[in-house]
Design an enzyme around this catalytic site. Structure first.
Site, short mmCIF file in Angstrom:
data_model
loop_
_atom_site.label_atom_id
_atom_site.label_comp_id
_atom_site.label_asym_id
_atom_site.label_seq_id
_atom_site.Cartn_x
_atom_site.Cartn_y
_atom_site.Cartn_z
N SER A 409 -3.13 -6.69 0.27
CA SER A 409 -2.45 -7.22 -0.93
C SER A 409 -3.16 -8.46 -1.48
CB SER A 409 -0.98 -7.53 -0.62
OG SER A 409 -0.27 -6.32 -0.39
N SER A 517 -3.93 3.20 0.11
CA SER A 517 -3.63 1.76 0.07
C SER A 517 -2.63 1.45 -1.05
CB SER A 517 -4.91 0.94 -0.09
OG SER A 517 -5.73 1.49 -1.07
N ASN A 520 0.84 2.41 0.31
CA ASN A 520 1.32 1.94 1.61
C ASN A 520 0.98 0.50 1.97
OD1 ASN A 520 2.41 4.54 2.41
ND2 ASN A 520 0.29 5.20 2.49
N TYR A 521 -0.07 -0.06 1.37
CA TYR A 521 -0.50 -1.39 1.81
C TYR A 521 -0.49 -2.45 0.72
CZ TYR A 521 -2.03 0.89 6.09
OH TYR A 521 -2.05 1.61 7.27
N LEU A 522 -0.34 -2.03 -0.54
CA LEU A 522 -0.41 -3.00 -1.64
C LEU A 522 0.98 -3.27 -2.20
CD1 LEU A 522 -3.53 -1.58 -3.51
CD2 LEU A 522 -3.43 -3.50 -1.92
#
Length: 563
Positions: A409, A517, A520-522
């Site tokens: 992020s 990403s 799920n990750y940002l």
């Protein structure tokens, strides 16, 4: 108290508002009422028409129904790269032979003598016929799918009608896996009601299994959010039917995940200072833990959970790295203290990277590798439990995954600041966004193989560029005519710029998977704030399903949001 106090009711129906405003339940309890229809099972196998034949050693051979069904799985994939791989072929043939009758086993002994071409052609033709259906016929199919969705795709959760995510069981087929997965080509068996555990509330109408069948078990567990589960036969892992990402429970969980990652930014400097001190510790255990934590922080490596006995894929994460997975170069490509990583990570995706590290990390790695064989553990005093206990002591809720989410992020936010030009048109800004997202995907090692359709779609795009160039008016036209064409010229120039941006974007992204990403990750609030600040429509970044998943973030983030 309000669960999401920032969600105003001005533009939402009161029922949705109430849904977000409900009291929080006591710890561990996720719901008090849950009612649903159970999973929708894959349709039964329809045998091939008599004129579509399988050949063995040049002669037609009539297969039993079970053997024929598995043959169709392979035939459908004939034009795919998978069926050219030896490991895929061997796994498929071994599993296929297990399902054959004893007579078939006596005849079919060599995959090279099997001819699936007629079956393959049958499915290609069928697919083409589906594409060529009339508008009315397509509408009829859509209505049938909507009917199934209506019946199985919703549940009642605490009085609210909530959408279910994946309400269909996966149909049988051949396991593909990602990367060079050692189990690719194995047979994914059909899920039967007897394999399925149902979860609902005691007072609800318990779902009926299909006629002639029964459920494996019915549970009333309100501390979990899944509606049904079963174990799949390839990796022996549990699969779940869950609520749709747009549901209240999922939204809350998502939001909390990013809030934990945001909390890390307040303590990350202290954590980094501490692991630097620990590189010089007298305790070998502390040194190893500090170097592993440096890798998890700097390279977004996964912690690496210990695998079950008998798991064939030799995949590792940070804690389970072996001496053979790294090579040390005091100098390489003009850089000092370079570590060369080469190992199979999650889903058998190869992680290959050359990184210049701090001198003390390099010295420690030399020490950890001293007098060890290639197959010995690099971090022999460390495992994921020890690491996770340590992370928990540094910050409540901290894990290796939180580092990954935090670093992903933060990277996106910094890259967007550096790359976005407010003067660019929307296409140019989207190119900057995808470049920022790509930096994250590279950090997280989200690779993909170049799509099969890449060459074709790239050629189409280049053809469009050429056609557009041909339409640009020539400057030697008479001045009156040229003035008239000026508007057209401006429009065509914009079109051309947009197509060129698309081509650049496509080329740069051909081997990077941006979706993982992004979803799920940002923290979605970073992307939404960027859209609002630079006048980019949110639907250019998130499709309809993703906008439903991130409804909480769309409501919450204004253009000044900072992760």
């Amino acid at each position: 108290p309000s669960l999401f106090p920032w969600l105003g009711c001005s533009h939402r129906s009161s029922s949705i508002c109430l849904r977000w405003e409900e009291e929080k339940k006591e710890d561990g309890v996720k719901w008090t009422q849950l009612e649903h229809r159970g999973p929708y099972f894959a349709p039964v196998y329809e045998p091939l028409p008599d004129d579509v034949r399988f050949y063995y050693d040049g002669k037609p051979l009539k297969l039993s129904l079970a053997t024929e069904e598995i043959a169709t799985f392979y035939a459908k994939m004939l034009d795919h790269e998978y069926t050219t791989k030896e490991i895929f072929q061997n796994n498929f043939f071994n599993d296929w032979r297990k399902e054959m009758t004893s007579d078939e086993q006596k005849i079919i002994k060599d995959l090279d003598k099997c001819d699936f071409r007629e079956i393959h052609k049958y499915f290609v033709d069928k697919s083409e016929a589906r594409k060529a259906l009339s508008k009315e016929e397509k509408q009829k199919l859509k209505e049938e799918a909507d009917k199934i969705q209506e019946e199985y795709g919703y549940c009642i959760l605490d009085g609210h009608r909530e959408k279910i995510g994946n309400f269909k069981t996966e149909p049988p087929g051949l396991f593909r896996g990602r990367g060079d997965h050692p189990k690719m080509g194995m047979l994914k068996k059909r899920i039967m009601p007897e394999d399925v555990v149902i979860n609902c509330s005691k007072d609800s109408k318990i779902p009926e299994p299909p006629e002639g069948h029964k459920w494996k078990e019915v549970r009333f567990d309100n501390t979990v959010t899944w509606l049904a589960s079963w174990t799949e036969n390839i990796q022996n892992t549990l699969k779940y039917i869950m609520l749709n990402p747009s549901s209240k429970l999922k939204g809350e969980k998502d939001w909390q995940k990013y809030e934990v990652a945001r909390r890390l930014k307040d303590v990350v400097h202290k954590i980094r200072a501490q692991y630097r001190i620990d590189w010089k510790s007298k305790e070998m255990k502390k040194r190893q833990r500090a170097v592993a934590l440096y890798f998890i922080d700097k390279l977004a490596l996964r912690a690496g959970n210990e695998k079950e006995e008998g798991e064939t894929a030799d995949t590792v994460g940070c804690c389970s790295l072996r001496v053979e997975h790294i090579r040390l170069h005091p100098q390489l490509d003009g850089q000092e203290h370079v570590v060369e990583f080469d190992f199979l990570g999650k889903d058998s995706i190869r992680y290959y990277n050359k990184v210049s590290v701090e001198k003390m990390v390099f010295k420690n790695l030399q020490l950890f590798m001293k007098n060890k064989d290639p197959s010995d553990d690099l971090f022999d005093r460390l495992n994921t439990s020890i690491l996770n206990r340590h992370l928990q002591s540094l910050m409540d809720g901290l894990s290796a995954k939180v580092f990954r989410t935090y670093n992903a992020s933060i990277t996106l936010q910094e890259q967007l600041k550096a790359l976005t030009n407010s003067e660019d048109n929307v296409a140019g800004k989207l190119l900057s966004y995808n470049r920022a997202n790509r930096a994250v995907a590279i950090l997280c090692n989200h690779q993909r193989s170049t799509p099969k359709t890449f060459e074709k779609s790239m050629q189409n795009l280049q053809a469009k560029v050429r056609q557009t160039k041909l339409r640009v008016p020539r400057p030697d036209l008479t001045s009156d005519l040229f003035l008239k064409k000026k508007k057209l010229l401006k429009r065509l120039e914009e079109q051309l710029a947009k197509l060129n941006v698309q081509a650049t974007d496509k080329e740069e992204n051909k081997q990077i998977a941006l979706g993982t990403s992004k979803l799920n990750y940002l923290d979605p609030r970073i992307s939404i704030a960027w859209c609002k600040k630079f006048g980019v429509p949110i639907e250019k970044i998130y499709n309809k399903t993703q906008r439903e998943k991130f409804a909480w973030a769309i409501d919450m983030a204004d253009e000044d949001f900072e992760f």
